[in-house]
Design a protein around this motif. Structure first.
Motif, mmCIF file in Angstrom:
data_model
loop_
_atom_site.group_PDB
_atom_site.id
_atom_site.type_symbol
_atom_site.label_atom_id
_atom_site.label_comp_id
_atom_site.label_asym_id
_atom_site.label_seq_id
_atom_site.Cartn_x
_atom_site.Cartn_y
_atom_site.Cartn_z
ATOM 1 N N GLY A 1 -0.395 1.323 9.372
ATOM 2 C CA GLY A 1 1.003 1.438 8.949
ATOM 3 C C GLY A 1 1.145 1.340 7.440
ATOM 4 N N LEU A 2 0.431 0.395 6.827
ATOM 5 C CA LEU A 2 0.478 0.263 5.369
ATOM 6 C C LEU A 2 -0.082 1.510 4.678
ATOM 7 N N LEU A 3 -1.154 2.057 5.217
ATOM 8 C CA LEU A 3 -1.720 3.274 4.641
ATOM 9 C C LEU A 3 -0.758 4.453 4.735
ATOM 10 N N LEU A 4 -0.067 4.569 5.845
ATOM 11 C CA LEU A 4 0.911 5.648 5.997
ATOM 12 C C LEU A 4 2.072 5.479 5.028
ATOM 13 N N ILE A 5 2.532 4.244 4.863
ATOM 14 C CA ILE A 5 3.626 3.985 3.916
ATOM 15 C C ILE A 5 3.173 4.316 2.494
ATOM 16 N N ALA A 6 1.945 3.936 2.140
ATOM 17 C CA ALA A 6 1.418 4.241 0.808
ATOM 18 C C ALA A 6 1.288 5.742 0.605
ATOM 19 N N VAL B 1 5.844 11.230 -2.444
ATOM 20 C CA VAL B 1 7.208 11.347 -2.950
ATOM 21 C C VAL B 1 7.232 11.202 -4.463
ATOM 22 N N THR B 2 6.469 10.269 -5.004
ATOM 23 C CA THR B 2 6.501 10.019 -6.443
ATOM 24 C C THR B 2 5.586 10.939 -7.221
ATOM 25 N N GLY B 3 4.694 11.635 -6.565
ATOM 26 C CA GLY B 3 3.788 12.526 -7.264
ATOM 27 C C GLY B 3 2.604 11.793 -7.854
ATOM 28 N N CYS B 4 2.311 10.626 -7.361
ATOM 29 C CA CYS B 4 1.150 9.838 -7.765
ATOM 30 C C CYS B 4 1.213 9.460 -9.231
#
Length: 97
Positions: free
Chosen positions: A12-17, A23-26
């Motif tokens: 779940g944490l990996l998916l959120i990350a 979204v932010t473009g890294c």
């Protein structure tokens, strides 16, 4: 049971990350994209920048010319009988190699 909860939590944490990064473009500095409503470059360049003939374009090492390349002109595109956006596709016999 405890290991499976830990596994689900980590996934779940990996998916959120992953979603946050996409979204932010890294954090990379992206070039500004032009919207389709902005004025686009004209298909032909000014006569001062356009090549006078395909021989000139080949001699300068710039042929074949695509529609948005510097030196392109619609008159050069009509030389082969097709207006397909590519001018001076075939090397003229008089052009230097």
């Amino acid at each position: 049971m405890r290991n499976s909860r830990r596994f689900v939590f980590v996934v779940g944490l990996l998916l959120i990350a992953l979603v946050a990064i996409s979204v932010t473009g890294c954090g990379s500095s992206k070039k500004r994209r032009h919207s389709s409503s902005s004025p686009v470059a004209t298909a032909t360049t000014t006569s001062a920048a356009a090549f006078h003939s395909c021989e000139d374009a080949w001699a300068a090492g710039r042929a074949p010319l695509r529609r948005h390349d510097p030196g392109y002109s619609a008159s050069l595109d009509r030389v082969d009988g097709k207006e397909d956006g590519v001018a001076c596709l075939v090397r003229p016999t008089t052009a230097p190699r």
